[in-house]
Design an enzyme around this catalytic site. Structure first.
Site, mmCIF file in Angstrom:
data_model
loop_
_atom_site.group_PDB
_atom_site.id
_atom_site.type_symbol
_atom_site.label_atom_id
_atom_site.label_comp_id
_atom_site.label_asym_id
_atom_site.label_seq_id
_atom_site.Cartn_x
_atom_site.Cartn_y
_atom_site.Cartn_z
ATOM 1 N N HIS A 34 0.881 -1.212 0.189
ATOM 2 C CA HIS A 34 -0.215 -0.242 0.029
ATOM 3 C C HIS A 34 0.501 0.987 0.055
ATOM 4 O O HIS A 34 0.477 2.181 -1.038
ATOM 5 C CB HIS A 34 -0.979 -0.054 1.380
ATOM 6 C CG HIS A 34 -2.013 -1.223 1.435
ATOM 7 N ND1 HIS A 34 -1.695 -1.904 2.006
ATOM 8 C CD2 HIS A 34 -3.018 -1.452 0.711
ATOM 9 C CE1 HIS A 34 -2.791 -2.282 2.667
ATOM 10 N NE2 HIS A 34 -3.646 -2.311 1.381
ATOM 11 N N GLN A 152 -8.875 -7.123 -10.432
ATOM 12 C CA GLN A 152 -10.439 -5.745 -9.644
ATOM 13 C C GLN A 152 -9.476 -4.788 -10.417
ATOM 14 O O GLN A 152 -10.336 -3.903 -10.543
ATOM 15 C CB GLN A 152 -9.391 -5.386 -8.343
ATOM 16 C CG GLN A 152 -10.098 -4.298 -7.454
ATOM 17 C CD GLN A 152 -10.071 -3.882 -6.391
ATOM 18 O OE1 GLN A 152 -10.571 -4.723 -5.469
ATOM 19 N NE2 GLN A 152 -8.687 -3.263 -5.176
ATOM 20 N N VAL A 175 4.262 -5.047 -4.630
ATOM 21 C CA VAL A 175 5.100 -5.451 -4.361
ATOM 22 C C VAL A 175 5.847 -7.190 -3.248
ATOM 23 O O VAL A 175 4.167 -7.167 -3.034
ATOM 24 C CB VAL A 175 5.263 -4.153 -2.792
ATOM 25 C CG1 VAL A 175 6.006 -4.459 -1.822
ATOM 26 C CG2 VAL A 175 4.872 -2.850 -3.444
ATOM 27 N N SER A 185 -2.112 -8.455 3.146
ATOM 28 C CA SER A 185 -2.650 -8.179 4.928
ATOM 29 C C SER A 185 -3.609 -9.345 5.407
ATOM 30 O O SER A 185 -3.380 -9.691 6.228
ATOM 31 C CB SER A 185 -3.779 -7.330 4.383
ATOM 32 O OG SER A 185 -3.850 -6.091 3.940
HETATM 33 O O1 PAF Z 1 -8.445 -3.172 -3.239
HETATM 34 C C1 PAF Z 1 -9.007 -3.139 -1.460
HETATM 35 O O2 PAF Z 1 -8.080 -2.772 -0.659
HETATM 36 C C2 PAF Z 1 -10.214 -2.815 -1.654
HETATM 37 O O3 PAF Z 1 -10.984 -3.490 -3.447
HETATM 38 C C3 PAF Z 1 -10.742 -1.438 -2.416
HETATM 39 C C4 PAF Z 1 -10.435 -0.950 -4.207
HETATM 40 C C5 PAF Z 1 -10.829 -0.337 -1.512
HETATM 41 C C6 PAF Z 1 -12.474 -1.675 -2.606
HETATM 42 O O4 PAF Z 1 -12.954 -1.427 -1.267
#
Ligand code: PAF
Length: 287
Positions: A34, A152, A175, A185
């Protein structure tokens, strides 16, 4: 750094800034993956307000998934946001994101039926709906999404195209830990044995990608077989899927036609479902 807990607080923040915005949506439990997205957002849009969101979105979890158990280390997350130059973090609670009688959501009818969507019905509709809401709430001009969640990323790009969101989608490279395991996570759920086996995902995908690039595997089926055998050699691994797809349509390839190829897997280690993916290696990148 401002911490904004409601849409009203976010709105007040937006009203007080004249800068454009770049968004990094997350569900918290922030790790180096992140943080690299936050850094990429800052680098890509140095003059924009960098807004991160931390929201564990209930509508993208299935009934038997880990919504309640999902880690929520808010103070540590805010600290990381501060350290990575975030200007504002939006941390709403579910009651402020979803009306009790909400009756409209986004339905993605093609890309999300494959790969992870096949075993997580409704997941990508939940993702699209919350991301569309975050786009609308922040009125951002750009947003960063990690390539680790490759499906996604493809679904969000499709939503932006099909619903005409005037937003640049910036992909962030995966990463990895030093042994190749993609940061997630969910890695914290793994037992010691599972953690020691999990790097097999990247190793198997990368070796197959290299073999494809060198012309040593003549068909996607042959490549899938090689990946499946490598992963299955780990006692704790249970494959959900291994697939080789066109990177834009996510349709399984019957033969290798061009270089827009993505190799993906979702594999359970115990109850923990891990995903990973690679592209074909180029002279400058290893996927
Ligand atoms: O990738 C994520 O952490 C989630 O799917 C997101 C894009 C924040 C949507 O809740």
């Amino acid at each position: 750094m401002e911490v904004l807990q409601s849409p009203e607080e976010l709105e007040r923040y937006l009203a007080g800034s004249t800068r454009s915005r770049v968004l990094v949506p997350t569900m918290g439990a922030l790790h180096e993956g992140h943080c690299s997205l936050l850094d990429l957002a800052r680098r890509s849009r140095p003059d924009s307000d960098l807004i991160a969101t931390i929201f564990v979105n209930p509508t993208q979890f299935g009934p038997n998934e880990d919504f309640d158990a999902y880690p929520r280390p808010m103070e540590a997350d805010l600290e990381k946001c501060r350290a990575h130059g975030v200007d504002a973090v939006f941390t709403p609670v579910a009651a402020e994101m979803y009306h009790d009688d909400a009756s409209i959501k986004i339905h993605e009818a093609s890309l999300s039926h494959r790969l992870c969507g096949a075993s997580r019905p409704g997941h990508f509709d939940g993702v699209c709906t919350v991301v569309a809401k975050l786009f609308n709430l922040t009125r951002t001009q750009a947003a960063v999404f990690g390539e680790k969640d490759f499906q996604q990323l493809a679904v969000i790009r499709r939503m932006v195209r099909d619903l005409n969101f005037p937003i640049d989608i910036i992909p962030g490279p995966t990463v990895r830990e030093s042994d190749g395991l993609a940061m997630s996570s969910r890695n914290t759920y793994l037992t010691e044995q599972q953690r020691s086996e999990a790097p097999v995902l990247y190793k198997a995908l990368r070796e197959a990608a290299a073999a494809i690039a060198e012309g040593k595997l003549s068909s996607p089926d042959e490549a899938k077989k090689q990946i499946t055998e490598a992963i299955s050699s780990c006692p704790e691994a249970k494959i959900d899927y291994v697939d080789i797809v066109d990177a834009s349509s996510l349709i399984s390839l019957g033969e290798f036609t061009d270089e827009n190829v993505r190799l993906l897997t979702a594999t359970y280690f115990g109850k923990t479902r891990l995903i990973d993916n690679v592209g074909l290696p180029s002279p400058t990148s290893g996927g």
